[in-house]
Design an enzyme around this catalytic site. Structure first.
Site, PDB file in Angstrom:
ATOM      1  N   LYS A   1       0.833  -1.207   0.000  1.00  7.92           N
ATOM      2  CA  LYS A   1       0.000   0.000   0.000  1.00  7.92           C
ATOM      3  C   LYS A   1       0.870   1.262   0.000  1.00  7.92           C
ATOM      4  O   LYS A   1       0.506   2.261  -0.619  1.00  7.92           O
ATOM      5  CB  LYS A   1      -0.963   0.007   1.197  1.00  7.92           C
ATOM      6  CG  LYS A   1      -2.062  -1.046   1.096  1.00  7.92           C
ATOM      7  CD  LYS A   1      -3.009  -0.700  -0.016  1.00  7.92           C
ATOM      8  CE  LYS A   1      -4.098  -1.659  -0.378  1.00  7.92           C
ATOM      9  NZ  LYS A   1      -3.959  -3.061  -0.367  1.00  7.92           N
TER      10      LYS A   1
ATOM     11  N   LYS B   1      -2.507 -11.095  -8.414  1.00  8.87           N
ATOM     12  CA  LYS B   1      -3.778 -11.731  -8.078  1.00  8.87           C
ATOM     13  C   LYS B   1      -4.955 -10.984  -8.691  1.00  8.87           C
ATOM     14  O   LYS B   1      -4.888  -9.775  -8.918  1.00  8.87           O
ATOM     15  CB  LYS B   1      -3.933 -11.838  -6.557  1.00  8.87           C
ATOM     16  CG  LYS B   1      -4.165 -10.538  -5.823  1.00  8.87           C
ATOM     17  CD  LYS B   1      -4.680 -10.793  -4.398  1.00  8.87           C
ATOM     18  CE  LYS B   1      -5.202  -9.510  -3.795  1.00  8.87           C
ATOM     19  NZ  LYS B   1      -5.942  -9.673  -2.559  1.00  8.87           N
TER      20      LYS B   1
ATOM     21  N   LYS C   1     -10.066  -6.438  -6.947  1.00  8.11           N
ATOM     22  CA  LYS C   1     -11.118  -5.462  -7.240  1.00  8.11           C
ATOM     23  C   LYS C   1     -10.554  -4.225  -7.917  1.00  8.11           C
ATOM     24  O   LYS C   1     -11.186  -3.620  -8.746  1.00  8.11           O
ATOM     25  CB  LYS C   1     -11.794  -5.028  -5.951  1.00  8.11           C
ATOM     26  CG  LYS C   1     -12.492  -6.166  -5.248  1.00  8.11           C
ATOM     27  CD  LYS C   1     -13.406  -5.628  -4.174  1.00  8.11           C
ATOM     28  CE  LYS C   1     -13.700  -6.684  -3.133  1.00  8.11           C
ATOM     29  NZ  LYS C   1     -12.728  -6.670  -2.018  1.00  8.11           N
TER      30      LYS C   1
HETATM   31  P1  ADP Z   1      -9.479  -7.548  -3.106  1.00  5.78           P
HETATM   32  O1  ADP Z   1      -8.066  -8.020  -3.030  1.00  5.78           O
HETATM   33  O2  ADP Z   1     -10.087  -7.780  -4.416  1.00  5.78           O
HETATM   34  O3  ADP Z   1      -9.675  -6.145  -2.583  1.00  5.78           O
HETATM   35  P2  ADP Z   1     -10.259  -8.460  -0.555  1.00  5.78           P
HETATM   36  O4  ADP Z   1      -8.918  -8.046  -0.124  1.00  5.78           O
HETATM   37  O5  ADP Z   1     -11.426  -7.721  -0.012  1.00  5.78           O
HETATM   38  O6  ADP Z   1     -10.295  -8.454  -2.119  1.00  5.78           O
HETATM   39  O7  ADP Z   1     -10.438  -9.999  -0.268  1.00  5.78           O
HETATM   40  C1  ADP Z   1     -11.607 -10.620   0.233  1.00  5.78           C
HETATM   41  C2  ADP Z   1     -11.394 -12.111   0.332  1.00  5.78           C
HETATM   42  O8  ADP Z   1     -11.190 -12.660  -0.971  1.00  5.78           O
HETATM   43  C3  ADP Z   1     -10.153 -12.515   1.142  1.00  5.78           C
HETATM   44  O9  ADP Z   1     -10.426 -13.715   1.832  1.00  5.78           O
HETATM   45  C4  ADP Z   1      -9.112 -12.754   0.096  1.00  5.78           C
HETATM   46  O10 ADP Z   1      -8.138 -13.681   0.516  1.00  5.78           O
HETATM   47  C5  ADP Z   1      -9.957 -13.338  -1.026  1.00  5.78           C
HETATM   48  N1  ADP Z   1      -9.329 -13.036  -2.323  1.00  5.78           N
HETATM   49  C6  ADP Z   1      -9.238 -11.820  -2.912  1.00  5.78           C
HETATM   50  N2  ADP Z   1      -8.620 -11.912  -4.105  1.00  5.78           N
HETATM   51  C7  ADP Z   1      -8.309 -13.230  -4.253  1.00  5.78           C
HETATM   52  C8  ADP Z   1      -7.675 -13.967  -5.278  1.00  5.78           C
HETATM   53  N3  ADP Z   1      -7.262 -13.389  -6.396  1.00  5.78           N
HETATM   54  N4  ADP Z   1      -7.522 -15.304  -5.103  1.00  5.78           N
HETATM   55  C9  ADP Z   1      -7.979 -15.922  -3.989  1.00  5.78           C
HETATM   56  N5  ADP Z   1      -8.584 -15.282  -2.971  1.00  5.78           N
HETATM   57  C10 ADP Z   1      -8.764 -13.958  -3.097  1.00  5.78           C
END
Ligand code: ADP
Ligand code: TRP
Length: 333
Positions: free
Chosen positions: A113, A195, A198
């Site tokens: 971040k 990964k 969002k």
């Molecule tokens: P983002 O990274 O899209 O902002 P979050 O951080 O809010 O999503 O993640 C919410 C949940 O989804 C967490 O449990 C996270 O480990 C899972 N998650 C998010 N992106 C992935 C991904 N690409 N592969 C597997 N799990 C994911």
């Protein structure tokens, strides 16, 4: 014996995507019968990176609708907003006194971040893992269904629980990251970079709200190559990723066919992607339509969140009562 307690949350920083589904929500749905589940929307956590609360309102509602559309039953699991449970903030304050600045600065997500938003390195970002520990420990949870990227946060949660237990006497159980019967998973972006997320490349992310045409377009654009040249070769990670998605949405026969084709160097990625796109559409479109239906029903959404908050607060205030006693924050008999 009561059921084992489970907590997990997703930040409402954008529409939910397949990574969230595979890493988190799919597990939520599978766990709802066997565990005592608390699944929440982490709106406080969102503020560390997305301070716009106008968008937040929309995204919170969509996230709840998508939880339900993906198969969560509000009769079985407790669904609530983090900001509806002030007890979490109090526990966060106590846990903060057990956390060292150095360990927070070393956290991978914090360092990421700092790189991605150098103009807004706020204290909330630094203490993000402390708030997450409070989310989990407030219900004394043992299982936390999350994707692989969250492992380090879970380790910090255990450290804080251990420090509390050591300083104030045994109380918190040690929570662990959990994936129903398998290893923790990371879904990559379709462009093969990092990964699926969002906020990253929108074209590389498949959202649960995507229209069929978009799903088709995005999958057909997914990164591939000219194919393996030796039999039984190891799959490059972006190809493995397509197979992981195929395992999620296609039949075993279809998966096995393409897997065997790969092993024998006769795979045609164009065909594989066409098949994957169609199966993905069959998988996502019912979730999308159901979520859109639920979104129109504000009364239902608010009822679900209100009932969830009541149950979550009961559990949270029980924990906090004991925490205050353990800590000796009780001044008169
Ligand atoms: P983002 O990274 O899209 O902002 P979050 O951080 O809010 O999503 O993640 C919410 C949940 O989804 C967490 O449990 C996270 O480990 C899972 N998650 C998010 N992106 C992935 C991904 N690409 N592969 C597997 N799990 C994911
Ligand atoms: N940090 C998690 C993520 O980015 C979201 C989250 C906040 C969470 N609090 C939590 C997940 C508690 C599990 C338990 O995905």
């Amino acid at each position: 014996m009561g059921k084992e307690i489970t907590v997990s949350g997703i930040r409402p920083t954008g529409a939910l995507h397949l990574g969230n589904y595979v890493g988190a929500m799919q597990n939520y749905v599978k766990m709802q019968n066997e565990f005592d589940c608390f699944f929440f929307i982490a709106d406080w956590h969102s503020l560390t990176t997305h301070p716009d609360t106008v968008k937040l309102k929309e995204q919170v509602k969509r996230a709840v609708a998508e939880y339900i559309a993906a198969g969560l039953d509000p009769q079985k699991v407790t669904i609530y907003l983090q900001s509806a449970i002030p007890e979490i903030a109090e526990l966060y304050l106590y846990l903060g006194t057990l956390t060292y600045k150095g360990e927070l600065e070393k956290t991978t997500t914090f360092k990421e971040k700092v790189r991605s938003q150098p103009e807004n390195i706020n204290a909330g970002l630094l203490t993000y893992p402390v708030l997450m520990a409070a989310d989990i420990l407030i219900h004394r949870a043992k299982k936390v269904p999350v994707g692989k990227d969250q492992e380090q946060h879970l380790e910090m949660t255990r450290n804080l629980a251990e420090r509390f237990n050591y300083r104030y006497s045994e109380f918190f159980p040690m929570p662990e990251a959990y994936n129903f019967g398998e290893n923790l998973i990371k879904i990559m972006g379709l462009d093969g970079n990092g990964k699926m997320s969002k906020s990253e490349n929108q074209l590389a992310t498949i959202y649960l709200s995507d229209e069929n045409e978009w799903i088709r377009k995005k999958i057909m654009k997914a990164k591939t190559d000219s194919g393996p040249v030796t039999e039984f070769a190891q799959k490059p990670d972006y190809i493995e990723n397509l197979f992981t998605l195929m395992k999620l949405v296609s039949s075993t026969e279809v998966f096995t066919k393409f897997d065997t084709d790969f092993q024998h160097c006769r795979i045609r990625y164009g065909d594989m992607k066409k098949q994957l796109a169609e199966d993905m559409i069959s998988f996502i479109s019912p979730i999308r339509s159901k979520a859109n239906e639920i979104l129109k029903d504000e009364n239902l959404l608010s009822k679900i969140l209100k009932e969830g908050a009541e149950k979550a607060r009961l559990s949270a205030s029980n924990t906090l009562y004991e925490v205050r006693h353990k800590m000796g924050l009780t001044y008169f008999a």
